[in-house]
Design a protein around this motif. Structure first.
Motif, short mmCIF file in Angstrom:
data_model
loop_
_atom_site.label_atom_id
_atom_site.label_comp_id
_atom_site.label_asym_id
_atom_site.label_seq_id
_atom_site.Cartn_x
_atom_site.Cartn_y
_atom_site.Cartn_z
N GLU A 1 -13.02 -5.72 4.15
CA GLU A 1 -12.35 -4.77 3.27
C GLU A 1 -12.52 -3.39 3.84
O GLU A 1 -13.59 -3.05 4.38
CB GLU A 1 -12.94 -4.83 1.86
N LEU B 1 -8.54 -2.29 0.77
CA LEU B 1 -7.58 -3.28 1.24
C LEU B 1 -8.30 -4.43 1.93
O LEU B 1 -9.27 -4.22 2.65
CB LEU B 1 -6.60 -2.64 2.23
N ARG B 2 -7.80 -5.66 1.72
CA ARG B 2 -8.34 -6.85 2.38
C ARG B 2 -7.60 -7.08 3.69
O ARG B 2 -6.38 -7.21 3.71
CB ARG B 2 -8.18 -8.07 1.49
N ARG C 1 -5.17 -14.98 1.97
CA ARG C 1 -4.90 -13.87 1.06
C ARG C 1 -5.38 -12.58 1.71
O ARG C 1 -6.56 -12.43 2.00
CB ARG C 1 -5.59 -14.09 -0.26
N ASP D 1 -4.19 -8.10 2.28
CA ASP D 1 -3.27 -6.99 2.11
C ASP D 1 -2.68 -6.60 3.46
O ASP D 1 -1.53 -6.18 3.55
CB ASP D 1 -3.98 -5.79 1.49
N VAL D 2 -3.51 -6.75 4.51
CA VAL D 2 -3.08 -6.47 5.87
C VAL D 2 -3.49 -7.64 6.75
O VAL D 2 -4.67 -7.95 6.88
CB VAL D 2 -3.71 -5.16 6.42
N ASN E 1 5.15 -10.28 -1.09
CA ASN E 1 3.99 -10.11 -1.97
C ASN E 1 3.33 -8.74 -1.84
O ASN E 1 2.29 -8.48 -2.42
CB ASN E 1 2.97 -11.22 -1.73
N GLY E 2 3.93 -7.85 -1.03
CA GLY E 2 3.40 -6.50 -0.87
C GLY E 2 2.43 -6.34 0.28
O GLY E 2 1.96 -5.23 0.55
N SER E 3 2.11 -7.42 0.96
CA SER E 3 1.19 -7.33 2.09
C SER E 3 1.91 -6.89 3.36
O SER E 3 3.14 -6.92 3.43
CB SER E 3 0.46 -8.65 2.32
N LYS F 1 -3.97 2.14 -0.93
CA LYS F 1 -2.64 1.58 -0.70
C LYS F 1 -2.14 1.96 0.69
O LYS F 1 -2.50 3.00 1.23
CB LYS F 1 -1.65 2.12 -1.74
#
Length: 171
Positions: A75, A79-80, A94, A96-97, A113-115, A143
């Motif tokens: 993290e 963000l993951r 799963r 985010d990036v 999904n926003g990633s 974000k």
């Protein structure tokens, strides 16, 4: 919260150009998606900014420490991140990036999904018409504010030598 800049590399294969090092100046984190193939470059990058690195198919387990494995998850700024050399290892993960390498072809795309999915390409041995590239992500307040592929000059072409990727693919 301040905006943070994450610079993304892959497939440097033991060659960090002056331009890449200049581009990295001032970044807050460096993410490398494997095939660094150089302990010296590992040390150089780590001296510029915190470095998160996964192993590529040309890197050896244990070469850069026990925390550098084939899949690295962490993290940063809320963000993951999942970082691996092969895109197919990101399936079902799963994050985010998601960062991958290996193909030497840049990709920067937002998913439904926003990633964000990013392959920074290669600053050393590009295999696309894009030429030498790296990635850059700006993060604000947990974000992704922006993400882009940074185009670099091809030092070999400047010297009259065609790059491996362009000559191999006939460009």
């Amino acid at each position: 919260m301040a905006t943070k800049r994450i610079d993304v590399l892959s497939d440097t294969h033991g060659r960090l150009s002056r331009e890449v090092l200049d581009q990295l100046d001032g970044c807050d984190l460096i993410v490398h998606a494997g095939d660094i193939t150089s302990e010296e470059d590992f040390i150089t990058l780590g001296a510029i900014a915190p470095l998160r690195l996964c192993l590529g198919n040309n890197d050896w387990p244990g070469e850069y420490g026990p925390e550098v494995t084939r899949m690295v998850r962490f993290e940063y700024e809320g963000l993951r991140f999942s970082v691996t050399h092969y895109q197919e290892r990101l399936t079902g993960d799963r994050f985010d990036v998601g960062v991958f390498g290996h193909t030497h072809v840049p990709v920067c795309e937002g998913r439904a999904n926003g990633s964000l999915l990013m392959n920074p390409g290669s600053p050393t041995f590009p295999r696309s018409k894009e030429g030498p590239t790296m990635g850059r992500i700006f993060v604000t307040n947990g974000k992704i504010a922006s993400a882009e592929i940074v185009h670099l000059s091809d030092e070999r072409e400047d010297q009259g030598i065609r790059s491996w990727g362009r000559s191999f693919f006939g460009w």
